[in-house]
Design a protein around this motif. Sequence first.
Motif, mmCIF file in Angstrom:
data_model
loop_
_atom_site.group_PDB
_atom_site.id
_atom_site.type_symbol
_atom_site.label_atom_id
_atom_site.label_comp_id
_atom_site.label_asym_id
_atom_site.label_seq_id
_atom_site.Cartn_x
_atom_site.Cartn_y
_atom_site.Cartn_z
ATOM 1 N N ASP A 16 0.700 -1.435 0.097
ATOM 2 C CA ASP A 16 0.150 -0.034 -0.137
ATOM 3 C C ASP A 16 0.870 1.307 0.076
ATOM 4 O OD1 ASP A 16 -2.168 -1.666 0.169
ATOM 5 O OD2 ASP A 16 -2.664 -1.224 2.158
ATOM 6 N N LEU A 17 1.916 1.258 0.763
ATOM 7 C CA LEU A 17 2.820 2.252 0.767
ATOM 8 C C LEU A 17 3.651 2.563 -0.706
ATOM 9 C CD1 LEU A 17 4.600 2.255 4.246
ATOM 10 C CD2 LEU A 17 2.974 4.156 3.231
ATOM 11 N N GLN A 18 3.723 1.385 -1.134
ATOM 12 C CA GLN A 18 4.514 1.774 -2.334
ATOM 13 C C GLN A 18 3.302 2.140 -3.429
ATOM 14 O OE1 GLN A 18 7.683 1.276 -3.441
ATOM 15 N NE2 GLN A 18 7.320 1.964 -5.405
ATOM 16 N N LEU A 19 2.329 1.812 -3.397
ATOM 17 C CA LEU A 19 1.177 2.210 -4.535
ATOM 18 C C LEU A 19 0.928 3.672 -3.980
ATOM 19 C CD1 LEU A 19 -1.566 -0.763 -4.626
ATOM 20 C CD2 LEU A 19 -0.137 0.368 -6.242
ATOM 21 N N ASP A 23 1.398 6.689 -6.742
ATOM 22 C CA ASP A 23 0.269 7.678 -6.798
ATOM 23 C C ASP A 23 0.456 9.249 -6.547
ATOM 24 O OD1 ASP A 23 -1.433 5.577 -7.417
ATOM 25 O OD2 ASP A 23 -2.474 5.535 -5.591
ATOM 26 N N LEU A 24 1.348 9.414 -5.601
ATOM 27 C CA LEU A 24 1.896 10.781 -5.440
ATOM 28 C C LEU A 24 2.850 11.194 -6.459
ATOM 29 C CD1 LEU A 24 1.528 13.017 -3.146
ATOM 30 C CD2 LEU A 24 3.784 11.815 -1.984
ATOM 31 N N LYS A 29 3.611 15.050 -10.835
ATOM 32 C CA LYS A 29 3.883 15.110 -12.290
ATOM 33 C C LYS A 29 2.742 15.608 -12.840
ATOM 34 C CE LYS A 29 5.698 12.707 -16.398
ATOM 35 N NZ LYS A 29 5.052 13.637 -17.171
ATOM 36 N N THR A 30 1.491 15.378 -12.696
ATOM 37 C CA THR A 30 0.636 15.851 -13.185
ATOM 38 C C THR A 30 0.115 17.284 -12.860
ATOM 39 O OG1 THR A 30 -0.670 13.822 -13.429
ATOM 40 C CG2 THR A 30 -2.044 15.737 -13.475
ATOM 41 N N VAL A 31 0.308 17.697 -11.518
ATOM 42 C CA VAL A 31 0.029 19.176 -11.358
ATOM 43 C C VAL A 31 1.089 19.808 -11.915
ATOM 44 C CG1 VAL A 31 0.273 20.554 -9.107
ATOM 45 C CG2 VAL A 31 -0.974 18.485 -9.309
#
Length: 107
Positions: A16-19, A23-24, A29-31
């Motif tokens: 979960d931490l890796q995901l 995601d972060l 990158k998107t922002v």
Amino acid sequence: MEKQTANDDYARVKEDLQLLREDLASLTKTVTDSQKSSANHLKDEISRETRAVLDQLRKRGDAALARATEAGSQGVESVEHKIEERPFLSIILMFLAGIVVGKMLDR
């Protein structure tokens, strides 16, 4: 058994931490890309607005120059016409104006 469950929970938390990290990173990158795009769009818009204002100022300046040139031409024509009507009076006035200016410069 409890050890196995704890290991499984630990593995799930690790996944979960890796995901979450992925995601972060994706969100960051998107922002960043969005902000760059917005900045470029804003820069282009400012450039267009600046060019439009400069063109408008140039047109106003050209129009003012044309009006001033026309007024100057009309003034010169008016003076020429008055000199042609009364040449002797014009010579006497210029002579008197020269004397007045000469006296003012002597001081």
